[in-house]
Design a protein around this motif. Structure first.
Motif, PDB file in Angstrom:
ATOM      1  N   ILE A  45      68.043  41.850  89.395  1.00  0.00           N
ATOM      2  CA  ILE A  45      67.578  43.560  88.229  1.00  0.00           C
ATOM      3  C   ILE A  45      68.704  44.308  88.265  1.00  0.00           C
ATOM      4  O   ILE A  45      69.257  45.071  87.060  1.00  0.00           O
ATOM      5  CB  ILE A  45      66.786  43.812  89.405  1.00  0.00           C
ATOM      6  N   PRO A  46      69.780  43.564  89.603  1.00  0.00           N
ATOM      7  CA  PRO A  46      70.995  44.459  89.382  1.00  0.00           C
ATOM      8  C   PRO A  46      72.032  44.314  88.396  1.00  0.00           C
ATOM      9  O   PRO A  46      72.715  45.007  87.326  1.00  0.00           O
ATOM     10  CB  PRO A  46      72.196  44.428  90.531  1.00  0.00           C
ATOM     11  N   LEU A  47      72.235  42.897  87.951  1.00  0.00           N
ATOM     12  CA  LEU A  47      72.828  42.715  86.628  1.00  0.00           C
ATOM     13  C   LEU A  47      72.220  42.633  85.385  1.00  0.00           C
ATOM     14  O   LEU A  47      72.999  43.748  84.388  1.00  0.00           O
ATOM     15  CB  LEU A  47      73.144  40.449  86.949  1.00  0.00           C
ATOM     16  N   LEU A  48      70.606  43.168  85.253  1.00  0.00           N
ATOM     17  CA  LEU A  48      70.434  43.579  83.910  1.00  0.00           C
ATOM     18  C   LEU A  48      70.785  44.805  84.648  1.00  0.00           C
ATOM     19  O   LEU A  48      70.763  45.811  82.364  1.00  0.00           O
ATOM     20  CB  LEU A  48      68.763  43.067  83.999  1.00  0.00           C
ATOM     21  N   VAL A  49      70.686  45.604  85.043  1.00  0.00           N
ATOM     22  CA  VAL A  49      70.549  47.638  84.864  1.00  0.00           C
ATOM     23  C   VAL A  49      72.444  47.056  84.576  1.00  0.00           C
ATOM     24  O   VAL A  49      72.333  48.168  83.610  1.00  0.00           O
ATOM     25  CB  VAL A  49      70.631  47.786  86.404  1.00  0.00           C
ATOM     26  N   MET A  50      73.421  46.574  84.935  1.00  0.00           N
ATOM     27  CA  MET A  50      74.058  46.576  84.540  1.00  0.00           C
ATOM     28  C   MET A  50      74.469  46.567  82.814  1.00  0.00           C
ATOM     29  O   MET A  50      75.165  47.083  82.174  1.00  0.00           O
ATOM     30  CB  MET A  50      75.416  46.402  85.473  1.00  0.00           C
ATOM     31  N   TYR A  51      74.156  45.290  82.602  1.00  0.00           N
ATOM     32  CA  TYR A  51      73.783  45.487  80.745  1.00  0.00           C
ATOM     33  C   TYR A  51      73.149  46.066  80.075  1.00  0.00           C
ATOM     34  O   TYR A  51      73.584  46.603  79.234  1.00  0.00           O
ATOM     35  CB  TYR A  51      72.959  43.584  80.423  1.00  0.00           C
ATOM     36  N   PHE A  52      72.000  46.507  80.336  1.00  0.00           N
ATOM     37  CA  PHE A  52      71.824  47.796  80.196  1.00  0.00           C
ATOM     38  C   PHE A  52      72.105  49.405  80.227  1.00  0.00           C
ATOM     39  O   PHE A  52      72.465  49.775  78.631  1.00  0.00           O
ATOM     40  CB  PHE A  52      69.817  48.175  80.590  1.00  0.00           C
ATOM     41  N   ILE A  53      73.075  49.396  80.970  1.00  0.00           N
ATOM     42  CA  ILE A  53      73.644  50.353  81.000  1.00  0.00           C
ATOM     43  C   ILE A  53      74.746  50.382  79.869  1.00  0.00           C
ATOM     44  O   ILE A  53      75.184  51.356  78.734  1.00  0.00           O
ATOM     45  CB  ILE A  53      74.883  50.394  81.846  1.00  0.00           C
ATOM     46  N   LYS A  54      75.793  48.996  79.897  1.00  0.00           N
ATOM     47  CA  LYS A  54      76.342  49.672  78.516  1.00  0.00           C
ATOM     48  C   LYS A  54      76.067  48.981  77.581  1.00  0.00           C
ATOM     49  O   LYS A  54      76.468  50.222  76.825  1.00  0.00           O
ATOM     50  CB  LYS A  54      76.830  47.284  79.074  1.00  0.00           C
ATOM     51  N   LYS A  55      74.877  48.555  77.147  1.00  0.00           N
ATOM     52  CA  LYS A  55      74.114  48.455  75.811  1.00  0.00           C
ATOM     53  C   LYS A  55      73.866  50.228  75.463  1.00  0.00           C
ATOM     54  O   LYS A  55      73.928  50.001  74.488  1.00  0.00           O
ATOM     55  CB  LYS A  55      73.143  47.940  76.000  1.00  0.00           C
TER      56      LYS A  55
END
Length: 174
Positions: A45-55
């Protein structure tokens, strides 16, 4: 031509019951990949959250840096019935309303559909999970297809759990 297909259905069981064409099943089954649901891999989840923040920073021209730790904690306890797509939808919703560099809980959807009470994660001890599998196997006369369906998991997940709990030797190969 290459085809990538995804489903939450047990295609092997559907093929065996005649609900899915056998020839199509074998064409699609070249390289099967099992990806557990997000609720079973909360460490992602933290990695996905960071990915979506960048996106979404790029998409909405914003400068969000992080998600409030309380929100991240909530994310790790939510069951995510919609998996990664639901997480993406929640993050995009927050981006529409966020003012500043941090996503706080006030920016998350407030509807009942996004409630930890509606879809709680069932914390299971390995013993209770083992007992649950044994009970389901007994209830279904050791039939793994029916047992997996009863438990709401794929046959491969059932097999993996049976292997983990040392249940393979005691049961037939169905």
């Amino acid at each position: 031509a290459r085809i990538i297909a995804a489903t939450h259905q047990d295609l092997e069981a559907a093929q065996e019951s005649g609900q899915f064409r056998e020839d199509l099943y074998y064409r699609l089954r070249t390289i099967p990949i099992h990806l557990p649901p997000l609720r079973e891999r909360t460490e992602d989840i933290p990695l996905l959250v960071m990915y979506f923040i960048k996106k979404f920073n790029h998409q909405y021209n914003k400068q969000v840096r992080l998600v409030d730790p309380a929100v991240l904690s909530f994310f790790s306890t939510y069951a995510w019935p919609g998996n990664i797509r639901e997480l993406e939808r929640v993050m995009e919703y927050a981006f529409v309303f966020v003012k500043g560099p941090i996503i706080f809980s006030r920016y998350l959807p407030e509807s009942q559909e996004f409630s930890p009470i509606k879809h709680p994660i069932k914390s299971r001890q390995p013993r209770s999970e083992r007992s649950r599998i044994l009970q389901a196997l007994t209830q279904n006369n050791q039939n793994r297809i029916q047992t997996a369906a009863l438990l709401g998991i794929s046959r491969s997940s059932l097999w993996r759990n049976m292997k983990t709990f040392g249940l393979l030797e005691k049961n037939s190969s169905r």
